[in-house]
Scaffold this active site. Structure first.
Site, PDB file in Angstrom:
ATOM      1  CE  LYS A 143      -3.996  -2.090   2.334  1.00 18.11           C
ATOM      2  NZ  LYS A 143      -5.109  -1.807   3.271  1.00 18.11           N
ATOM      3  NE  ARG A 194      -6.560 -11.731   5.753  1.00 15.66           N
ATOM      4  CZ  ARG A 194      -7.334 -10.654   5.588  1.00 15.66           C
ATOM      5  NH1 ARG A 194      -7.185  -9.872   4.528  1.00 15.66           N
ATOM      6  NH2 ARG A 194      -8.243 -10.321   6.476  1.00 15.66           N
ATOM      7  CB  THR A 233      -8.133  -4.906   9.586  1.00 18.00           C
ATOM      8  OG1 THR A 233      -8.590  -6.108   8.954  1.00 18.00           O
ATOM      9  CG2 THR A 233      -8.316  -3.725   8.655  1.00 18.00           C
ATOM     10  CG  ASN A 264      -4.049  -1.900   6.762  1.00 20.22           C
ATOM     11  OD1 ASN A 264      -3.770  -1.625   5.603  1.00 20.22           O
ATOM     12  ND2 ASN A 264      -5.181  -2.490   7.104  1.00 20.22           N
ATOM     13  CG  PHE A 291     -14.424   3.840   6.919  1.00 15.09           C
ATOM     14  CD1 PHE A 291     -15.310   3.392   7.896  1.00 15.09           C
ATOM     15  CD2 PHE A 291     -13.839   2.910   6.077  1.00 15.09           C
ATOM     16  CE1 PHE A 291     -15.612   2.039   8.021  1.00 15.09           C
ATOM     17  CE2 PHE A 291     -14.122   1.553   6.194  1.00 15.09           C
ATOM     18  CZ  PHE A 291     -15.019   1.117   7.166  1.00 15.09           C
ATOM     19  CG  HIS A 349      -5.308  -6.247  -0.311  1.00 15.39           C
ATOM     20  ND1 HIS A 349      -6.537  -6.367   0.294  1.00 15.39           N
ATOM     21  CD2 HIS A 349      -5.272  -7.188  -1.307  1.00 15.39           C
ATOM     22  CE1 HIS A 349      -7.219  -7.327  -0.322  1.00 15.39           C
ATOM     23  NE2 HIS A 349      -6.476  -7.845  -1.289  1.00 15.39           N
ATOM     24  NE  ARG A 365      -2.805  -5.167   7.526  1.00 17.57           N
ATOM     25  CZ  ARG A 365      -3.890  -5.754   7.040  1.00 17.57           C
ATOM     26  NH1 ARG A 365      -4.601  -6.572   7.817  1.00 17.57           N
ATOM     27  NH2 ARG A 365      -4.278  -5.541   5.800  1.00 17.57           N
TER      28      ARG A 365
END
Ligand code: ADP
Length: 138
Positions: free
Chosen positions: A9, A85, A91, A112, A57, A115, A102
Site C-alpha cells: 500500500k 494473513r 486489519t 496498514n 470512511f 493488502h 502491521r
C-alpha cells in the site's frame, strides 16, 4: 500451488518498506509469481473494496490508496493465503501484535502496509483484477 494477491500500500511504498516486508514473505518460503507497479483509480478501488464501498470512511480509503503508486504481487506456496494473513496481523495496526507486519510497520486501521486476499475465491478474483495473461513470463 496456492496463490494469493498482495498489494504493497501507499504507506509501505512511501516509507520504503517493501523490501523488509517482502523478506518476511520470502523467509516464510513463498515465491513471487507476478509483480506489477500501478496507480489505483477510483473504478478499480470501488471494485476491489466493493464490500466496504458504502461505508462512511470509504472516500478516505480511496484517496489513501490512490495517493502513491503501489505494487501488486502474486505470492505462491503451500497455504499461502492464510499464512500471509497471519504474518500481516489484524486489519487494525494499533491492535496488531509486535512481530506481525502491521504491528511493526502499520499506523492505523486504514494505514496498514499491505493488502492480502482472504480466501481462495478472493485470491482468484483479485489476481484476475490486477494481472492479465501477458504479464506472466512464459
Ligand atoms: P483487510 O484489509 O484486513 O482484509 P477489510 O477488507 O475489512 O480488511 O478492509 C479493507 C481495508 O479498508 C483495510 O485494510 C483498511 O485499509 C481499510 N479499513 C477497514 N476498516 C476501516 C475503518 N474502520 N476505517 C478506516 N479504514 C478502514
Amino acid at each position: 500451488m496456492d496463490k494469493t494477491l498482495i498489494i504493497f500500500k501507499p504507506d509501505c511504498m512511501k516509507k520504503k518498506l517493501m523490501g523488509s516486508v517482502l523478506s518476511r514473505f520470502e523467509a516464510a518460503g513463498f515465491s513471487v509469481a507476478g509483480c506489477k507497479m500501478m496507480e489505483l483509480d477510483s473504478a478499480v478501488l470501488r471494485e476491489h473494496y466493493a464490500h466496504i464501498a458504502d461505508k462512511p470512511f470509504f472516500p478516505e480509503i480511496e484517496s489513501f490508496m490512490a495517493s502513491e503508486p503501489v505494487v501488486a504481487m502474486i505470492l505462491e506456496g503451500e497455504n499461502v493465503i492464510d499464512t500471509v494473513r497471519e504474518l500481516l496481523g489484524p486489519t487494525d495496526s494499533t491492535k496488531a501484535p509486535a512481530g506481525t507486519i502491521r504491528g511493526d510497520y502499520g499506523e492505523t486501521v486504514m494505514i496498514n502496509v499491505v493488502h492480502a486476499s482472504d480466501s481462495p475465491e478472493a485470491a482468484k478474483a483479485e489476481i484476475k483484477r490486477f494481472f492479465s495473461e501477458s504479464d506472466f513470463i512464459k
